[in-house]
Design an enzyme around this catalytic site. Structure first.
Site, short mmCIF file in Angstrom:
data_model
loop_
_atom_site.label_atom_id
_atom_site.label_comp_id
_atom_site.label_asym_id
_atom_site.label_seq_id
_atom_site.Cartn_x
_atom_site.Cartn_y
_atom_site.Cartn_z
N ASN A 59 0.87 -1.14 0.18
CA ASN A 59 0.07 -0.03 -0.15
C ASN A 59 0.89 1.20 -0.01
O ASN A 59 0.60 2.21 -0.67
CB ASN A 59 -1.02 0.05 1.22
CG ASN A 59 -2.00 -0.64 0.73
OD1 ASN A 59 -2.89 -0.65 0.01
ND2 ASN A 59 -2.44 -1.77 1.68
N ARG B 114 3.45 0.38 25.89
CA ARG B 114 2.94 0.75 24.59
C ARG B 114 2.94 2.32 24.58
O ARG B 114 3.16 3.13 23.51
CB ARG B 114 1.15 0.30 24.54
CG ARG B 114 0.63 0.83 23.32
CD ARG B 114 -1.01 0.35 23.18
NE ARG B 114 -1.17 -0.86 23.80
CZ ARG B 114 -0.75 -2.10 23.23
NH1 ARG B 114 -0.03 -2.28 22.09
NH2 ARG B 114 -0.91 -3.19 23.84
N LEU C 157 -1.63 1.53 18.85
CA LEU C 157 -1.14 2.78 19.20
C LEU C 157 -1.76 3.31 20.59
O LEU C 157 -2.83 2.99 20.79
CB LEU C 157 -1.09 3.65 18.50
CG LEU C 157 -0.13 3.46 16.96
CD1 LEU C 157 -0.49 4.25 15.75
CD2 LEU C 157 1.14 3.63 17.48
N HIS D 272 -8.25 -1.53 6.08
CA HIS D 272 -8.43 -2.76 6.82
C HIS D 272 -9.01 -3.83 5.68
O HIS D 272 -9.90 -3.40 5.23
CB HIS D 272 -9.38 -2.59 7.87
CG HIS D 272 -9.52 -3.89 8.67
ND1 HIS D 272 -8.58 -4.30 9.79
CD2 HIS D 272 -10.62 -4.65 9.01
CE1 HIS D 272 -9.11 -5.37 10.26
NE2 HIS D 272 -10.40 -5.78 9.65
N ASP E 83 -9.79 -1.09 14.73
CA ASP E 83 -10.51 -0.94 13.92
C ASP E 83 -11.86 -0.45 13.81
O ASP E 83 -12.90 -1.22 13.52
CB ASP E 83 -10.46 -2.39 12.98
CG ASP E 83 -9.10 -2.76 12.73
OD1 ASP E 83 -8.23 -2.06 12.32
OD2 ASP E 83 -8.82 -3.87 12.84
N GLN F 77 -6.48 -6.90 -1.75
CA GLN F 77 -5.27 -6.00 -1.88
C GLN F 77 -5.43 -5.10 -3.26
O GLN F 77 -5.18 -3.94 -3.36
CB GLN F 77 -3.95 -6.58 -2.01
CG GLN F 77 -3.45 -6.89 -0.47
CD GLN F 77 -1.86 -7.30 -0.52
OE1 GLN F 77 -1.63 -8.09 -1.33
NE2 GLN F 77 -1.11 -6.73 0.37
N GLU G 235 -7.49 -2.56 -2.20
CA GLU G 235 -6.93 -1.54 -1.28
C GLU G 235 -6.06 -0.63 -2.19
O GLU G 235 -5.85 0.69 -1.77
CB GLU G 235 -6.00 -2.46 -0.43
CG GLU G 235 -6.58 -3.12 0.82
CD GLU G 235 -5.63 -3.86 1.66
OE1 GLU G 235 -6.30 -4.42 2.76
OE2 GLU G 235 -4.69 -4.17 1.19
#
Length: 191
Positions: free
Chosen positions: A8, A56, A84, A100, A136, A162, A165
């Protein structure tokens, strides 16, 4: 930000009308092919390894600091496989895009393609969304449907996902950089 092969990312690098410069590619994996793709395109790279941090939060803040120091205004997650911290998300409100391989809210998480097959889904697809504190989950910007074939394996289905994507992500990133995406609660208006 990418953890793997960077297909991507490559499509974003090749996009003729992105309306923005990719200022930095961050990976959590030193050997990620995405870093090679970025380097070949003359894009600055940085590795922030998970194992170098205690938690994290400190990992996420190291990445956020690198992004801000580079002068980048937005964040694009192109196969970045780490969660994150909320503090990271707070530093870039409505400026973090993720892609996603499912039609969210169906099949969030790292095994979306396999789960679509396991559940006997007849269609799946790709979603580009803004990132929030949940996995997500953020406001959906755009989706494309991909049919599931009777003889699909995870590999064949993922390959077809893909393709979509690679078409959709540059369109959405261009719209984002052009200021065409307005977030109102959980709704995104594409002007």
């Amino acid at each position: 930000m990418a953890s793997g092969s960077g297909t991507n990312l490559q499509k974003l690098i090749e996009a003729p009308d992105l309306l923005a410069r990719i200022g930095l590619v961050v990976s959590d994996k030193p050997g990620a092919l995405a870093l090679e793709r970025a380097g070949s395109a003359g894009i600055r790279t940085e590795v922030v390894e998970w194992s170098d941090y205690d938690d994290r939060e400190s990992f996420s803040m190291a990445i956020a600091d690198a992004i801000e120091q580079s002068g980048c205004k937005g964040v694009v997650l192109a196969g970045f496989m780490r969660i994150l911290s909320p503090s990271f998300i707070d530093r870039f409100p409505n400026r973090i895009l993720n892609i996603h391989p499912s039609l969210l809210p169906a099949f969030p998480g790292a095994y979306a393609v396999e789960e679509a097959l396991d559940h006997g889904a007849k269609v799946t697809g790709v979603t580009v969304h803004f990132v929030d504190e949940q996995i997500d989950h953020g406001p959906i910007i755009a989706q494309r449907v991909v049919p599931v074939m009777d003889d699909d394996t995870a590999e064949t289905l993922h390959a077809r996902i893909q393709v979509e994507e690679h078409r959709l992500f540059p369109e959405v990133v261009r719209a984002f950089t052009a200021g065409e995406l307005i977030v109102e609660g959980r709704k995104v208006i594409w002007q």
